[in-house]
Write an enzyme that holds these catalytic residues in place. Structure first.
Site, PDB file in Angstrom:
ATOM      1  N   ASP A 106       0.661  -1.327  -0.064  1.00 51.73           N
ATOM      2  CA  ASP A 106       0.153  -0.108  -0.017  1.00 51.73           C
ATOM      3  C   ASP A 106       0.842   1.214  -0.080  1.00 51.73           C
ATOM      4  O   ASP A 106       1.945   1.276   0.361  1.00 51.73           O
ATOM      5  CB  ASP A 106      -0.709   0.096   1.247  1.00 51.73           C
ATOM      6  CG  ASP A 106      -1.955  -1.069   1.245  1.00 51.73           C
ATOM      7  OD1 ASP A 106      -2.406  -1.452  -0.034  1.00 51.73           O
ATOM      8  OD2 ASP A 106      -2.601  -1.529   2.124  1.00 51.73           O
ATOM      9  N   MET A 107       0.208   2.312  -0.638  1.00 50.77           N
ATOM     10  CA  MET A 107       1.011   3.120  -0.747  1.00 50.77           C
ATOM     11  C   MET A 107       1.779   3.996   0.536  1.00 50.77           C
ATOM     12  O   MET A 107       2.856   4.630   0.850  1.00 50.77           O
ATOM     13  CB  MET A 107       0.209   4.611  -0.998  1.00 50.77           C
ATOM     14  CG  MET A 107       0.940   5.951  -1.528  1.00 50.77           C
ATOM     15  SD  MET A 107      -0.321   6.870  -2.472  1.00 50.77           S
ATOM     16  CE  MET A 107       0.887   8.148  -2.605  1.00 50.77           C
TER      17      MET A 107
END
Length: 236
Positions: A106-107
Site C-alpha cells: 500500500d502507498m
C-alpha cells in the site's frame, strides 16, 4: 556465443529509445556493432559477445535485473502513475525498461519490495499455491487483544465474506507485533487487525520467502540482489 537478439530489440530492452526511433537511428547509421556501422534493425547481435554502440557510446546488455528496495511511504507500487512517484522512479541505476514490482505494498506501507523483470520468479513468489511466507511489522492504535494470536491462527472471516487463511502472529509489545501471512489480498494486514478492533498505524514488510530486508538500507534506498539471494529465491 551469447543469445541472439534483433539489434532494435537489444537497444529497446535497454531503454535507449522506442523501437520506431531506433529503427530510424539504425538506418541513419548511428549504430555500430563491433566497430562496423549497421543499417538493418533486423540484424542479429549476441549479448555478452558483440559490442553495440549508439553515437559512439557503448550499450551493454543485461538480461535480468533484481533489486531490493526499502519502500518508503508515499510511493506507489506500480510501473507508472499519473499522480504519484512510483517505486520504479526510485531505481535510478536500472538498465532494463521492463522492470516491475513483485506484488504490491500500500502507498503508506514501508519495507521490502523486490523489483525485477523475472516473470518466472515473480510467479514463484506470488502464486497462492507456493505458500510463500510474508512477514510484516505492525503497530496499532490500541492494545492488541489477548486472543488475537489464536484468532489469526484459525483464519479470519470478514463481514463482507472475505476469508483470510490462518496466519501466525508474534507479539512484540501491547501495540506491536510481527505477522506472517501467505496471501496478499487487498489491505489484508490492515483488515485483519480491524477484525480484532485495532487500526494499523504503521506497517512495514520485513521479509518475503527467504529474502529479508537489508537492515543497512535506509528508507527509499535500494541495492542489487546478491547471487546467493537470487539462488535462494529459486531454491525455496
Amino acid at each position: 556465443m551469447g543469445k541472439l537478439l534483433r539489434l532494435d530489440k537489444y537497444l529497446a530492452d535497454m531503454g535507449v529509445g522506442t523501437r520506431s526511433q531506433l529503427k530510424e537511428w539504425i538506418r541513419k547509421g548511428r549504430v555500430a556493432v563491433n566497430g562496423e556501422t549497421v543499417r538493418s534493425p533486423e540484424q542479429k547481435v549476441a549479448f555478452g559477445t558483440d559490442r553495440v554502440e549508439v553515437d559512439g557510446v557503448l550499450v551493454g546488455y543485461v538480461e535480468k535485473e533484481y533489486y531490493m528496495l526499502n519502500k518508503p511511504a508515499g510511493v506507489v507500487s506500480a510501473t507508472e502513475d499519473a499522480r504519484h512517484k512510483t517505486v520504479l522512479d526510485l531505481i535510478s541505476s536500472r538498465q532494463r525498461k521492463d522492470l516491475f514490482p513483485v506484488g504490491r505494498l500500500d502507498m503508506d506501507t514501508e519495507g521490502l519490495l523486490l523489483i525485477t523483470n523475472d516473470g518466472e520468479l515473480a510467479h514463484r513468489l506470488l502464486s497462492p499455491k507456493k505458500h510463500v511466507d510474508k512477514v510484516y511489522y505492525v503497530k496499532t492504535d490500541r492494545p492488541i487483544p489477548e486472543d488475537t494470536k489464536k484468532r489469526f491462527s484459525q483464519g479470519i472471516q470478514m463481514e463482507d465474506g472475505t476469508v483470510f487463511q490462518p496466519a501466525s502472529m508474534e507479539r512484540e509489545t501491547d501495540t506491536s507485533a510481527y505477522l506472517t501471512i501467505q496471501e496478499g489480498k487487498f489491505h489484508q494486514v490492515k483488515r485483519m487487525f480491524l477484525a480484532v478492533g485495532c487500526q494499523v498505524i504503521y506497517l512495514k514488510r520485513i521479509s518475503m520467502g527467504p529474502l529479508r530486508l537489508d537492515d543497512t538500507l535506509a528508507c527509499g534506498a535500494y541495492r542489487k540482489l546478491t547471487e546467493e539471494e537470487i539462488r535462494n529465491l529459486y531454491e525455496r
